[in-house]
Design an enzyme around this catalytic site. Structure first.
Site, mmCIF file in Angstrom:
data_model
loop_
_atom_site.group_PDB
_atom_site.id
_atom_site.type_symbol
_atom_site.label_atom_id
_atom_site.label_comp_id
_atom_site.label_asym_id
_atom_site.label_seq_id
_atom_site.Cartn_x
_atom_site.Cartn_y
_atom_site.Cartn_z
ATOM 1 N N HIS A 177 0.851 -1.202 0.000
ATOM 2 C CA HIS A 177 0.000 0.000 0.000
ATOM 3 C C HIS A 177 0.885 1.249 0.000
ATOM 4 O O HIS A 177 0.713 2.174 0.791
ATOM 5 C CB HIS A 177 -0.902 -0.022 1.238
ATOM 6 C CG HIS A 177 -2.134 0.823 1.121
ATOM 7 N ND1 HIS A 177 -3.208 0.476 0.332
ATOM 8 C CD2 HIS A 177 -2.478 2.000 1.691
ATOM 9 C CE1 HIS A 177 -4.150 1.388 0.436
ATOM 10 N NE2 HIS A 177 -3.729 2.332 1.250
ATOM 11 N N THR A 201 -2.439 2.385 -4.960
ATOM 12 C CA THR A 201 -2.676 2.861 -3.608
ATOM 13 C C THR A 201 -3.526 4.131 -3.622
ATOM 14 O O THR A 201 -3.201 5.103 -4.303
ATOM 15 C CB THR A 201 -1.335 3.163 -2.921
ATOM 16 O OG1 THR A 201 -0.518 1.993 -2.968
ATOM 17 C CG2 THR A 201 -1.524 3.613 -1.484
ATOM 18 N N GLU A 202 -4.625 4.115 -2.857
ATOM 19 C CA GLU A 202 -5.518 5.273 -2.709
ATOM 20 C C GLU A 202 -6.025 5.814 -4.053
ATOM 21 O O GLU A 202 -6.290 7.007 -4.203
ATOM 22 C CB GLU A 202 -4.815 6.388 -1.929
ATOM 23 C CG GLU A 202 -4.244 5.953 -0.587
ATOM 24 C CD GLU A 202 -5.293 5.542 0.438
ATOM 25 O OE1 GLU A 202 -6.480 5.799 0.196
ATOM 26 O OE2 GLU A 202 -4.919 4.973 1.474
ATOM 27 N N LEU A 203 -6.131 4.924 -5.042
ATOM 28 C CA LEU A 203 -6.581 5.273 -6.401
ATOM 29 C C LEU A 203 -5.695 6.327 -7.065
ATOM 30 O O LEU A 203 -6.142 7.057 -7.957
ATOM 31 C CB LEU A 203 -8.044 5.752 -6.408
ATOM 32 C CG LEU A 203 -9.122 4.729 -6.036
ATOM 33 C CD1 LEU A 203 -10.514 5.324 -6.265
ATOM 34 C CD2 LEU A 203 -8.988 3.426 -6.809
ATOM 35 N N TRP A 226 -8.177 9.514 -4.378
ATOM 36 C CA TRP A 226 -9.557 9.629 -3.898
ATOM 37 C C TRP A 226 -9.633 10.308 -2.534
ATOM 38 O O TRP A 226 -10.670 10.312 -1.890
ATOM 39 C CB TRP A 226 -10.233 8.270 -3.877
ATOM 40 C CG TRP A 226 -9.785 7.249 -2.846
ATOM 41 C CD1 TRP A 226 -8.719 7.318 -2.002
ATOM 42 C CD2 TRP A 226 -10.437 5.997 -2.576
ATOM 43 N NE1 TRP A 226 -8.653 6.175 -1.230
ATOM 44 C CE2 TRP A 226 -9.695 5.347 -1.552
ATOM 45 C CE3 TRP A 226 -11.561 5.353 -3.087
ATOM 46 C CZ2 TRP A 226 -10.046 4.099 -1.045
ATOM 47 C CZ3 TRP A 226 -11.895 4.107 -2.572
ATOM 48 C CH2 TRP A 226 -11.151 3.495 -1.565
#
Length: 397
Positions: A110, A146-148, A298
């Site tokens: 991540h 990771t996190e879009l 995002w």
């Protein structure tokens, strides 16, 4: 053609650091709070992962293949499931065996490696791909960073690693007048299809479901499906944290019943159908290229990188960690590589965020530290010890 509804859930748990003092540097190289990691994971397993997986499994069995979902489960989370909650991993395997669940690829830890090191990014992606195949018996074909996090250059990296489908955010400053409810393609890599999160409809579940001051409270499945029906476009992508269910939104709120009813309502609606990300990309043509020169995500109102790299503390920690990459290549020690991966977890940088306005409360909710400065000091103490170990290993060479 029916409108496609794509449900995707992010599953991630960070490897939390213990309180690591200055006087520990050079003396104690165990960095992790094992008690907190086990306690928190077991709590979330009981409140979220196990009951929600059961809700999804029952919906899949009830609707005989018409209900479909997708997950990306970070390698850090999989390691903790194996260590502290093997029953959770078993429940995900049951979902995998239905054939109605797609498991996406991402960075193993991540991490934000896509912003710092193409070589490390490639390593992280391959490691995660191998872990998904080992645990669930499938090889992922769609990618979620990771996190879009996405940009044109990251899309090129992802496509060169063999992926033709990628999820990201339908950020307003990128989309302008365009709707996220269509399939797009990368501006630099036309063969890479982009699936964009509808953040309004996603956040109606993730953030507004329990809000009694919200004009639309209470949210029912019937009402929500009417919004899906009315939404313009060919697809509706509902991407959210899996911990929304039972952890961030309590079971008492009715969130599990809502999701079960949502499955029933969508399957019964003649204008809607559930799809996986790869299924959506196969069923719909791209309407046009999407240009994203600067990275989006995002997170927060800005939908940019400021949640992790918005201040000097974060940028300094990020740079110092990845500056060790070349030395790590030479040292080539498995323990050092493992710690390097865990120190890349984006959560450590998130805890250092100094936003105190529109998204400050959200950051505070997910932060185990009292202040961002405490998070920075603790992390840098760990990083100082890690640097000593890397240099010592080079001396041995």
């Amino acid at each position: 053609m029916k409108k496609s509804v794509c449900l995707y859930f992010q599953v991630h748990q960070p490897t939390r650091l213990r309180l690591y003092r200055f006087f520990d540097i050079g003396k104690d190289s165990h960095y992790y709070d094992d008690f907190a990691n086990r306690t928190i994971l077991r709590r979330i397993a009981q409140k979220c992962y196990l009951p929600m997986n059961d809700v999804l499994l029952k919906a899949i069995e009830k609707h005989k293949g018409k209900f479909k979902v997708a997950f990306s489960i970070s390698g850090s989370a999989m390691e903790q499931f194996d260590r502290y909650a093997p029953d959770v991993m078993d429940s995900f395997r049951k979902l995998a065996s239905t054939g109605c669940v797609e498991f996406l690829c991402e960075t193993y830890n991540h991490s934000l490696s896509s912003l710092a090191s193409p070589a490390e990014f490639k390593v992280q992606v391959q490691k995660h791909k191998d872990a998904v195949k080992e645990h669930f018996g499938v090889e992922p074909t769609a990618f979620r960073n990771t996190e879009l996090i996405y940009s044109d250059s990251i899309g090129r990296l992802v496509n060169r690693l063999g992926f033709n489908v990628m999820l990201t955010e339908g950020a307003r400053h990128i989309m302008g007048w365009k709707s996220p409810n269509y399939v797009y393609e990368s501006d630099l890599q036309p063969e890479l299809k982009l699936l964009l999160r509808n953040y309004t409809l996603s956040d109606d579940i993730s953030f507004r479901f329990e809000n009694r001051d919200w004009a639309e409270w209470p949210l029912t499945a019937e009402k929500y499906v009417s919004w899906l029906d009315q939404a313009e476009g060919e697809v509706v992508n509902l991407f959210m944290d899996y911990e929304t269910f039972g952890e961030h939104r309590s079971a008492e709120s009715g969130i599990f019943d809502f999701m079960s009813a949502l499955a029933d309502q969508v399957v019964a609606d003649r204008n809607l159908e559930f799809v996986t990300p790869s299924g959506e990309a196969a069923a719909h043509k791209s309407v046009e290229p999407l240009s994203v020169p600067e990275a989006i995500s995002w997170a927060d109102e800005e939908r940019d990188l400021s949640a992790w790299l918005g201040n000097e503390l974060q940028r300094d920690a990020f740079k110092k960690l990845f500056d060790l990459s070349e030395k790590l290549e030479i040292a080539d020690d498995s323990d050092l590589w493992s710690d390097f991966g865990h120190l890349q977890e984006s959560d450590h940088l998130y805890y250092m965020c100094t936003k105190f306005f529109s998204d400050g409360e959200v950051h505070k909710m997910f932060n185990p530290y009292d202040t961002p400065y405490e998070a920075f000091i603790n992390y840098m103490n760990v990083l100082s010890d890690f640097t000593i170990r890397v240099n010592d290993k080079l001396q041995e060479k």
